[in-house]
Design a protein around this motif. Sequence first.
Motif, PDB file in Angstrom:
ATOM      1  N   GLN A 279       0.836  -1.204   0.000  1.00  0.00           N
ATOM      2  CA  GLN A 279       0.000   0.000   0.000  1.00  0.00           C
ATOM      3  C   GLN A 279       0.869   1.250   0.000  1.00  0.00           C
ATOM      4  N   ASN A 280       2.003   1.198   0.707  1.00  0.00           N
ATOM      5  CA  ASN A 280       2.942   2.321   0.690  1.00  0.00           C
ATOM      6  C   ASN A 280       3.532   2.527  -0.702  1.00  0.00           C
ATOM      7  N   VAL A 281       3.855   1.415  -1.383  1.00  0.00           N
ATOM      8  CA  VAL A 281       4.326   1.513  -2.768  1.00  0.00           C
ATOM      9  C   VAL A 281       3.278   2.226  -3.620  1.00  0.00           C
ATOM     10  N   ALA A 282       2.018   1.805  -3.476  1.00  0.00           N
ATOM     11  CA  ALA A 282       0.927   2.396  -4.260  1.00  0.00           C
ATOM     12  C   ALA A 282       0.731   3.868  -3.918  1.00  0.00           C
ATOM     13  N   ASN A 283       0.742   4.194  -2.627  1.00  0.00           N
ATOM     14  CA  ASN A 283       0.512   5.577  -2.204  1.00  0.00           C
ATOM     15  C   ASN A 283       1.599   6.514  -2.725  1.00  0.00           C
ATOM     16  N   ILE A 284       2.859   6.079  -2.642  1.00  0.00           N
ATOM     17  CA  ILE A 284       3.970   6.911  -3.129  1.00  0.00           C
ATOM     18  C   ILE A 284       3.871   7.085  -4.636  1.00  0.00           C
ATOM     19  N   SER A 285       3.553   6.009  -5.355  1.00  0.00           N
ATOM     20  CA  SER A 285       3.441   6.077  -6.814  1.00  0.00           C
ATOM     21  C   SER A 285       2.312   7.017  -7.223  1.00  0.00           C
ATOM     22  N   ILE A 286       1.159   6.881  -6.573  1.00  0.00           N
ATOM     23  CA  ILE A 286       0.008   7.731  -6.901  1.00  0.00           C
ATOM     24  C   ILE A 286       0.307   9.182  -6.573  1.00  0.00           C
ATOM     25  N   LEU A 287       0.945   9.435  -5.423  1.00  0.00           N
ATOM     26  CA  LEU A 287       1.286  10.812  -5.038  1.00  0.00           C
ATOM     27  C   LEU A 287       2.262  11.429  -6.033  1.00  0.00           C
ATOM     28  N   ALA A 288       3.282  10.667  -6.442  1.00  0.00           N
ATOM     29  CA  ALA A 288       4.264  11.190  -7.401  1.00  0.00           C
ATOM     30  C   ALA A 288       3.602  11.544  -8.722  1.00  0.00           C
ATOM     31  N   MET A 289       2.712  10.666  -9.198  1.00  0.00           N
ATOM     32  CA  MET A 289       2.030  10.934 -10.465  1.00  0.00           C
ATOM     33  C   MET A 289       1.015  12.069 -10.324  1.00  0.00           C
ATOM     34  N   PHE A 290       0.395  12.180  -9.154  1.00  0.00           N
ATOM     35  CA  PHE A 290      -0.523  13.290  -8.892  1.00  0.00           C
ATOM     36  C   PHE A 290       0.211  14.621  -9.027  1.00  0.00           C
ATOM     37  N   VAL A 291       1.388  14.719  -8.429  1.00  0.00           N
ATOM     38  CA  VAL A 291       2.184  15.952  -8.499  1.00  0.00           C
ATOM     39  C   VAL A 291       2.591  16.239  -9.942  1.00  0.00           C
ATOM     40  N   MET A 292       3.036  15.185 -10.656  1.00  0.00           N
ATOM     41  CA  MET A 292       3.458  15.382 -12.048  1.00  0.00           C
ATOM     42  C   MET A 292       2.290  15.816 -12.923  1.00  0.00           C
ATOM     43  N   TYR A 293       1.145  15.177 -12.762  1.00  0.00           N
ATOM     44  CA  TYR A 293      -0.052  15.555 -13.517  1.00  0.00           C
ATOM     45  C   TYR A 293      -0.435  17.012 -13.233  1.00  0.00           C
ATOM     46  N   LEU A 294      -0.465  17.350 -11.959  1.00  0.00           N
ATOM     47  CA  LEU A 294      -0.932  18.678 -11.554  1.00  0.00           C
ATOM     48  C   LEU A 294      -0.008  19.776 -12.080  1.00  0.00           C
TER      49      LEU A 294
END
Length: 460
Positions: A279-294
């Motif tokens: 879940q930590n792997v998923a959360n970090i990946s989603i957060l990183a992509m969220f920042v890049m998208y934004l």
Amino acid sequence: MYHCYFANKTKQNKIILLILHRFDALENMTEGDTFLLNKSSGKIETQFTDFVGKTSFGMSVFNLSNAILGSGILGLAYAMANTGIILFVLLLTCMAILSAYSIHLLLKSAGVVGISAYEQLGNRAFGRPGKILAASIITLNNIGAMSSYLFIVKIELPHIIQGLLPDNSDYWFVDGRYLIIIISVLVILPLALMKRLGYLGYTSGFSLSCMVFFLISVIYKKFVTECPDEHSYNKTVPTENNYYHTAFTIPIMAFAFVCHPEVLPIYTELKNPSKKRMQNVANISILAMFVMYLVTAIFGYLTFYGNVKSELLEMYSKKDTLMLCVRLAVLIAVTLTVPVVLFPIRRAVLQLLFPDKPFHWVRHISIAVCLLFLVNLLVIFVPNIRDIFGFIGATSAPSLIFILPGIIYICIVPEEQEPLKSRPKIQAIAFVTLGFIFMIMSITFIIIEWVTGKKTSGGH
């Protein structure tokens, strides 16, 4: 002496009981499961098969981030122009949270039954029809993603070569059909033949670095590009004329975080696997992509405002050397994503056709070659494949993100542990309902697009 006899007898009885317990555990397992004895507690623990505990936390983050990151990032500035900055940020945040919750449901279900394959979770929930359904949805969704990535290579790579090497328009090496075959054979196929998905962590890291270069260039161009002569700030707020576009961007933004077919294979190979760690792997990946998208959306939009097109790179001059390099970097990133997307399809095929067979190189290589051959044929000979797979994506993506994880969770987690009226189960039911709403919205917009001929931004 009698004491020794009874001690040995007791020890033998314990061993017999342990063996019987092991057979009971085996009886209750589904295909593809295995078990190991916990030396400290003496309990049977279900373990993931394939390549257990081989991939580091960082490499797993790279692979999952690469699976999330898609060509849809190029259309986010256009989406922001239609929704406005505030609404865009709110929607993107909600979609990231929903995606993380969806992965939580998958991991919770996998932890309850000790299964590391999406298809096997479908099998446990609905029997063989569920297994076939899950495998089919994963296959269609990921073949659609592979096709869209290779379409980008087919269309954009000739332009890049012509920009770097002018006056070569008549040569064979600027024909996109030949180029995708060359790229598939020389780059994608060797990576797809890797035994483990974890090995692709290095190429995934390089792919992400290419997209970081794209992001930095978009930010730089904001400060060196003259503002459009005509732009109005009222375009940052949706008007009556663009409500259609605003509504259309909602499912697109939801699908920007699709990575669910890759979650369980990555979990399988994660070193020291646990639900919390994955879940930590998923959360970090989603957060990183969220920042890049934004950041991409904000700076792309603030560069061109309401004039921004559905593909951000189209706004930049094709004679600009920096942006030619950026286009090349995006193509490299897209190309290196294809092998990551291919792994879950091969896994789904293996689960359907060879569920009880151990790893074999001939099957491993043959399936990869067949899949790449099929996708190349589609991209070369079917001109409107994007529309076809757009419709498939409208059904498969919400199924993978919302519907299947929610239904599997409801069916697999026992009622003794969580009753149907408990808060987690009610949340899962609401999540499934949201998935059906997204599916209906997506299909409706695609049909409207086909009927009216209006082209809207999209893509994963």
